[in-house]
Motif scaffolding. Sequence first.
Motif, PDB file in Angstrom:
ATOM      1  N   ILE A  42      -1.700  10.005   9.656  1.00  0.00           N
ATOM      2  CA  ILE A  42      -0.664   9.301  10.420  1.00  0.00           C
ATOM      3  C   ILE A  42       0.443   8.821   9.491  1.00  0.00           C
ATOM      4  O   ILE A  42       1.632   9.019   9.754  1.00  0.00           O
ATOM      5  CB  ILE A  42      -1.265   8.118  11.220  1.00  0.00           C
ATOM      6  CG1 ILE A  42      -2.147   8.637  12.352  1.00  0.00           C
ATOM      7  CG2 ILE A  42      -0.163   7.203  11.749  1.00  0.00           C
ATOM      8  CD1 ILE A  42      -2.959   7.564  13.051  1.00  0.00           C
ATOM      9  N   ALA A  43       0.054   8.202   8.387  1.00  0.00           N
ATOM     10  CA  ALA A  43       1.041   7.686   7.427  1.00  0.00           C
ATOM     11  C   ALA A  43       1.880   8.824   6.842  1.00  0.00           C
ATOM     12  O   ALA A  43       3.104   8.693   6.711  1.00  0.00           O
ATOM     13  CB  ALA A  43       0.333   6.908   6.319  1.00  0.00           C
ATOM     14  N   ASP A  44       1.230   9.936   6.518  1.00  0.00           N
ATOM     15  CA  ASP A  44       1.965  11.100   5.992  1.00  0.00           C
ATOM     16  C   ASP A  44       2.975  11.618   7.012  1.00  0.00           C
ATOM     17  O   ASP A  44       4.099  11.966   6.674  1.00  0.00           O
ATOM     18  CB  ASP A  44       1.002  12.227   5.608  1.00  0.00           C
ATOM     19  CG  ASP A  44       0.242  11.949   4.320  1.00  0.00           C
ATOM     20  OD1 ASP A  44       0.696  11.100   3.524  1.00  0.00           O
ATOM     21  OD2 ASP A  44      -0.818  12.583   4.116  1.00  0.00           O
ATOM     22  N   TYR A  45       2.554  11.681   8.269  1.00  0.00           N
ATOM     23  CA  TYR A  45       3.439  12.172   9.321  1.00  0.00           C
ATOM     24  C   TYR A  45       4.643  11.244   9.496  1.00  0.00           C
ATOM     25  O   TYR A  45       5.777  11.708   9.632  1.00  0.00           O
ATOM     26  CB  TYR A  45       2.687  12.312  10.645  1.00  0.00           C
ATOM     27  CG  TYR A  45       3.554  12.845  11.752  1.00  0.00           C
ATOM     28  CD1 TYR A  45       3.835  14.199  11.837  1.00  0.00           C
ATOM     29  CD2 TYR A  45       4.119  11.985  12.690  1.00  0.00           C
ATOM     30  CE1 TYR A  45       4.652  14.698  12.843  1.00  0.00           C
ATOM     31  CE2 TYR A  45       4.941  12.471  13.697  1.00  0.00           C
ATOM     32  CZ  TYR A  45       5.202  13.826  13.768  1.00  0.00           C
ATOM     33  OH  TYR A  45       6.022  14.312  14.760  1.00  0.00           O
ATOM     34  N   VAL A  46       4.409   9.947   9.469  1.00  0.00           N
ATOM     35  CA  VAL A  46       5.501   8.974   9.603  1.00  0.00           C
ATOM     36  C   VAL A  46       6.465   9.111   8.423  1.00  0.00           C
ATOM     37  O   VAL A  46       7.692   9.109   8.606  1.00  0.00           O
ATOM     38  CB  VAL A  46       4.958   7.532   9.725  1.00  0.00           C
ATOM     39  CG1 VAL A  46       6.061   6.507   9.594  1.00  0.00           C
ATOM     40  CG2 VAL A  46       4.208   7.353  11.042  1.00  0.00           C
ATOM     41  N   GLU A  47       5.928   9.287   7.229  1.00  0.00           N
ATOM     42  CA  GLU A  47       6.785   9.476   6.057  1.00  0.00           C
ATOM     43  C   GLU A  47       7.617  10.756   6.218  1.00  0.00           C
ATOM     44  O   GLU A  47       8.825  10.760   5.941  1.00  0.00           O
ATOM     45  CB  GLU A  47       5.943   9.558   4.786  1.00  0.00           C
ATOM     46  CG  GLU A  47       6.773   9.713   3.529  1.00  0.00           C
ATOM     47  CD  GLU A  47       5.935   9.748   2.267  1.00  0.00           C
ATOM     48  OE1 GLU A  47       6.433   9.258   1.237  1.00  0.00           O
ATOM     49  OE2 GLU A  47       4.799  10.269   2.303  1.00  0.00           O
ATOM     50  N   TYR A  48       6.991  11.823   6.688  1.00  0.00           N
ATOM     51  CA  TYR A  48       7.700  13.090   6.921  1.00  0.00           C
ATOM     52  C   TYR A  48       8.841  12.900   7.926  1.00  0.00           C
ATOM     53  O   TYR A  48       9.957  13.345   7.701  1.00  0.00           O
ATOM     54  CB  TYR A  48       6.699  14.146   7.409  1.00  0.00           C
ATOM     55  CG  TYR A  48       7.350  15.358   8.021  1.00  0.00           C
ATOM     56  CD1 TYR A  48       7.927  16.341   7.222  1.00  0.00           C
ATOM     57  CD2 TYR A  48       7.400  15.517   9.403  1.00  0.00           C
ATOM     58  CE1 TYR A  48       8.540  17.453   7.784  1.00  0.00           C
ATOM     59  CE2 TYR A  48       8.007  16.625   9.976  1.00  0.00           C
ATOM     60  CZ  TYR A  48       8.573  17.589   9.161  1.00  0.00           C
ATOM     61  OH  TYR A  48       9.182  18.679   9.730  1.00  0.00           O
ATOM     62  N   LYS A  49       8.550  12.230   9.054  1.00  0.00           N
ATOM     63  CA  LYS A  49       9.567  12.002  10.090  1.00  0.00           C
ATOM     64  C   LYS A  49      10.722  11.158   9.547  1.00  0.00           C
ATOM     65  O   LYS A  49      11.880  11.425   9.861  1.00  0.00           O
ATOM     66  CB  LYS A  49       8.949  11.319  11.320  1.00  0.00           C
ATOM     67  CG  LYS A  49       8.007  12.180  12.111  1.00  0.00           C
ATOM     68  CD  LYS A  49       8.714  13.319  12.796  1.00  0.00           C
ATOM     69  CE  LYS A  49       9.376  12.847  14.053  1.00  0.00           C
ATOM     70  NZ  LYS A  49      10.003  13.913  14.827  1.00  0.00           N
ATOM     71  N   CYS A  50      10.411  10.144   8.767  1.00  0.00           N
ATOM     72  CA  CYS A  50      11.451   9.288   8.191  1.00  0.00           C
ATOM     73  C   CYS A  50      12.329  10.087   7.228  1.00  0.00           C
ATOM     74  O   CYS A  50      13.555   9.950   7.238  1.00  0.00           O
ATOM     75  CB  CYS A  50      10.835   8.097   7.477  1.00  0.00           C
ATOM     76  SG  CYS A  50      10.081   6.897   8.588  1.00  0.00           S
ATOM     77  N   ASN A  51      11.710  10.920   6.402  1.00  0.00           N
ATOM     78  CA  ASN A  51      12.477  11.762   5.474  1.00  0.00           C
ATOM     79  C   ASN A  51      13.371  12.728   6.230  1.00  0.00           C
ATOM     80  O   ASN A  51      14.505  12.980   5.833  1.00  0.00           O
ATOM     81  CB  ASN A  51      11.548  12.545   4.551  1.00  0.00           C
ATOM     82  CG  ASN A  51      11.091  11.730   3.372  1.00  0.00           C
ATOM     83  OD1 ASN A  51      11.839  10.933   2.824  1.00  0.00           O
ATOM     84  ND2 ASN A  51       9.846  11.926   2.983  1.00  0.00           N
ATOM     85  N   LYS A  52      12.867  13.250   7.328  1.00  0.00           N
ATOM     86  CA  LYS A  52      13.611  14.223   8.116  1.00  0.00           C
ATOM     87  C   LYS A  52      14.853  13.596   8.755  1.00  0.00           C
ATOM     88  O   LYS A  52      15.862  14.275   8.971  1.00  0.00           O
ATOM     89  CB  LYS A  52      12.699  14.805   9.195  1.00  0.00           C
ATOM     90  CG  LYS A  52      13.209  16.067   9.825  1.00  0.00           C
ATOM     91  CD  LYS A  52      12.163  16.693  10.704  1.00  0.00           C
ATOM     92  CE  LYS A  52      12.741  17.944  11.336  1.00  0.00           C
ATOM     93  NZ  LYS A  52      11.808  18.576  12.229  1.00  0.00           N
ATOM     94  N   LEU A  53      14.808  12.296   9.052  1.00  0.00           N
ATOM     95  CA  LEU A  53      15.958  11.611   9.646  1.00  0.00           C
ATOM     96  C   LEU A  53      17.137  11.556   8.680  1.00  0.00           C
ATOM     97  O   LEU A  53      18.294  11.507   9.104  1.00  0.00           O
ATOM     98  CB  LEU A  53      15.581  10.204  10.097  1.00  0.00           C
ATOM     99  CG  LEU A  53      14.677  10.122  11.327  1.00  0.00           C
ATOM    100  CD1 LEU A  53      14.225   8.676  11.555  1.00  0.00           C
ATOM    101  CD2 LEU A  53      15.397  10.653  12.555  1.00  0.00           C
ATOM    102  N   GLY A  54      16.844  11.510   7.386  1.00  0.00           N
ATOM    103  CA  GLY A  54      17.911  11.519   6.392  1.00  0.00           C
ATOM    104  C   GLY A  54      18.723  10.244   6.310  1.00  0.00           C
ATOM    105  O   GLY A  54      19.874  10.258   5.884  1.00  0.00           O
ATOM    106  N   ARG A  55      18.145   9.132   6.723  1.00  0.00           N
ATOM    107  CA  ARG A  55      18.822   7.836   6.662  1.00  0.00           C
ATOM    108  C   ARG A  55      17.771   6.747   6.469  1.00  0.00           C
ATOM    109  O   ARG A  55      16.576   7.000   6.582  1.00  0.00           O
ATOM    110  CB  ARG A  55      19.607   7.581   7.945  1.00  0.00           C
ATOM    111  CG  ARG A  55      18.735   7.524   9.192  1.00  0.00           C
ATOM    112  CD  ARG A  55      19.519   7.118  10.433  1.00  0.00           C
ATOM    113  NE  ARG A  55      18.756   7.254  11.637  1.00  0.00           N
ATOM    114  CZ  ARG A  55      17.854   6.385  12.103  1.00  0.00           C
ATOM    115  NH1 ARG A  55      17.575   5.292  11.420  1.00  0.00           N
ATOM    116  NH2 ARG A  55      17.229   6.600  13.242  1.00  0.00           N
TER     117      ARG A  55
END
Length: 115
Positions: A42-55
């Motif tokens: 879950i934590a990895d996925y959240v980190e991935y999503k945050c990185n993907k936002l680019g902000r």
Amino acid sequence: MRIIKRNGSEEVFDIKKIVAAITKADCASEKRELTQEEIIDIADYVEYKCNKLGRAVSVEEIQDMVEDQIMAKGAFELAKTYVRYRYTRSLARKANTTDNQILTLIECNNEEVKQ
């Protein structure tokens, strides 16, 4: 990657904080619903999503993502515990803000009152 804290300041994203928050909520629920591996996923996925936002992402946005992922794993009791904890912390923050406002009035530090 950076996150925006509630006070508006920015801080470096720390995946360990997400793992710790989910683990605490899981331990506080009536039965353990997730393995440590699932929590890390879950934590990895959240980190991935945050990185993907680019902000920079706000703490609330991250907590919403965590909540969604807990439910996606089918751990609904844990999700309820997590939401309840967020709400309790929110109330505590509001109470502290109100207390500070009252103290500024009592101590005559409130700029509006001075004027």
